[in-house]
Design a protein around this motif. Structure first.
Motif, PDB file in Angstrom:
ATOM      1  N   LEU A  37      17.680 -12.235 -37.346  1.00 14.04           N
ATOM      2  CA  LEU A  37      18.464 -11.318 -36.433  1.00 14.04           C
ATOM      3  C   LEU A  37      17.215 -11.223 -35.435  1.00 14.04           C
ATOM      4  N   ASN A  38      17.445 -11.445 -34.082  1.00 18.52           N
ATOM      5  CA  ASN A  38      16.528 -11.022 -33.162  1.00 18.52           C
ATOM      6  C   ASN A  38      17.202 -10.500 -32.011  1.00 18.52           C
ATOM      7  N   ILE A  39      17.174  -9.122 -31.954  1.00 16.43           N
ATOM      8  CA  ILE A  39      17.936  -8.442 -30.922  1.00 16.43           C
ATOM      9  C   ILE A  39      17.167  -8.473 -29.756  1.00 16.43           C
ATOM     10  N   ARG A  40      17.659  -9.122 -28.645  1.00 17.20           N
ATOM     11  CA  ARG A  40      17.054  -9.115 -27.404  1.00 17.20           C
ATOM     12  C   ARG A  40      17.469  -8.015 -26.219  1.00 17.20           C
ATOM     13  N   SER A  41      16.817  -7.585 -25.452  1.00 17.90           N
ATOM     14  CA  SER A  41      17.437  -6.663 -24.614  1.00 17.90           C
ATOM     15  C   SER A  41      18.225  -7.526 -23.643  1.00 17.90           C
ATOM     16  N   LEU A  42      18.914  -6.578 -22.776  1.00 16.79           N
ATOM     17  CA  LEU A  42      19.878  -7.433 -21.755  1.00 16.79           C
ATOM     18  C   LEU A  42      18.895  -7.484 -20.315  1.00 16.79           C
ATOM     19  N   LYS A  43      19.263  -8.101 -19.551  1.00 10.60           N
ATOM     20  CA  LYS A  43      18.577  -8.189 -18.173  1.00 10.60           C
ATOM     21  C   LYS A  43      18.870  -6.807 -17.468  1.00 10.60           C
ATOM     22  N   LEU A  44      17.760  -6.077 -17.913  1.00  7.72           N
ATOM     23  CA  LEU A  44      17.493  -4.698 -17.174  1.00  7.72           C
ATOM     24  C   LEU A  44      16.673  -4.836 -15.983  1.00  7.72           C
ATOM     25  N   LYS A  45      16.209  -5.984 -15.718  1.00  6.80           N
ATOM     26  CA  LYS A  45      15.135  -5.969 -14.485  1.00  6.80           C
ATOM     27  C   LYS A  45      14.100  -4.788 -14.538  1.00  6.80           C
ATOM     28  N   GLY A  46      13.648  -4.756 -15.813  1.00  5.15           N
ATOM     29  CA  GLY A  46      12.702  -3.613 -15.858  1.00  5.15           C
ATOM     30  C   GLY A  46      11.663  -3.854 -17.147  1.00  5.15           C
ATOM     31  N   LYS A  47      10.940  -2.772 -17.818  1.00  4.50           N
ATOM     32  CA  LYS A  47       9.907  -3.128 -18.548  1.00  4.50           C
ATOM     33  C   LYS A  47      10.463  -3.393 -19.939  1.00  4.50           C
ATOM     34  N   LEU A  48      11.827  -3.498 -20.177  1.00  2.00           N
ATOM     35  CA  LEU A  48      12.386  -3.675 -21.599  1.00  2.00           C
ATOM     36  C   LEU A  48      13.171  -5.167 -21.585  1.00  2.00           C
ATOM     37  N   ASP A  49      12.766  -5.739 -20.536  1.00  2.00           N
ATOM     38  CA  ASP A  49      13.301  -7.270 -20.471  1.00  2.00           C
ATOM     39  C   ASP A  49      13.166  -8.176 -21.777  1.00  2.00           C
ATOM     40  N   ASN A  50      11.838  -8.593 -21.916  1.00  2.00           N
ATOM     41  CA  ASN A  50      11.268  -9.348 -22.824  1.00  2.00           C
ATOM     42  C   ASN A  50      10.700  -8.866 -24.210  1.00  2.00           C
ATOM     43  N   GLN A  51      11.202  -7.552 -24.425  1.00  2.00           N
ATOM     44  CA  GLN A  51      10.486  -6.852 -25.659  1.00  2.00           C
ATOM     45  C   GLN A  51      11.408  -6.698 -26.771  1.00  2.00           C
ATOM     46  N   ASN A  52      11.211  -6.490 -27.984  1.00  2.00           N
ATOM     47  CA  ASN A  52      12.106  -6.310 -29.081  1.00  2.00           C
ATOM     48  C   ASN A  52      12.281  -4.779 -29.172  1.00  2.00           C
ATOM     49  N   LEU A  53      13.479  -4.639 -28.858  1.00  2.00           N
ATOM     50  CA  LEU A  53      13.975  -3.176 -28.685  1.00  2.00           C
ATOM     51  C   LEU A  53      13.829  -2.340 -30.137  1.00  2.00           C
ATOM     52  N   ARG A  54      13.807  -3.016 -31.094  1.00  2.00           N
ATOM     53  CA  ARG A  54      13.752  -2.353 -32.404  1.00  2.00           C
ATOM     54  C   ARG A  54      12.178  -1.671 -32.751  1.00  2.00           C
ATOM     55  N   SER A  55      11.339  -2.580 -32.344  1.00  2.00           N
ATOM     56  CA  SER A  55       9.721  -2.195 -32.326  1.00  2.00           C
ATOM     57  C   SER A  55       9.536  -1.059 -31.360  1.00  2.00           C
ATOM     58  N   VAL A  56      10.061  -1.167 -30.239  1.00  2.00           N
ATOM     59  CA  VAL A  56       9.990  -0.218 -28.955  1.00  2.00           C
ATOM     60  C   VAL A  56      10.476   1.089 -29.189  1.00  2.00           C
ATOM     61  N   ALA A  57      11.715   0.951 -30.112  1.00  2.00           N
ATOM     62  CA  ALA A  57      12.385   2.311 -30.557  1.00  2.00           C
ATOM     63  C   ALA A  57      11.543   3.120 -31.700  1.00  2.00           C
ATOM     64  N   HIS A  58      10.926   2.473 -32.330  1.00  2.00           N
ATOM     65  CA  HIS A  58       9.954   3.051 -33.503  1.00  2.00           C
ATOM     66  C   HIS A  58       8.893   3.550 -32.920  1.00  2.00           C
ATOM     67  N   GLU A  59       8.311   3.249 -31.799  1.00  2.00           N
ATOM     68  CA  GLU A  59       6.927   3.665 -31.303  1.00  2.00           C
ATOM     69  C   GLU A  59       7.147   5.116 -30.829  1.00  2.00           C
TER      70      GLU A  59
END
Length: 59
Positions: A37-59
């Motif tokens: 399962l690889n959850i990708r962010s939507l095209k937000l045209k920002g800093k979260l575009d190519n990041q794993n949201l799960r790892s970012v959420a746990h930071e």
């Protein structure tokens, strides 16, 4: 401890319908292991575009 020989011996004693059920179960185990399962962010045209949201959420 269960060995492959014990499992093979039990498999040899199964009927054709039971053998088919065992095969379907074993093949489903392989499919679940391969699925990642690889959850990708939507095209937000920002800093979260190519990041794993799960790892970012746990930071």
């Amino acid at each position: 401890m269960i060995t492959k020989e014990k499992v093979k011996k039990e498999i040899d004693q199964l009927s054709e319908t039971e053998l088919e059920k065992v095969y379907l179960y074993l093949s489903s185990l392989n499919k679940t292991k391969k699925t990642k399962l690889n959850i990708r962010s939507l095209k937000l045209k920002g800093k979260l575009d190519n990041q794993n949201l799960r790892s970012v959420a746990h930071e």
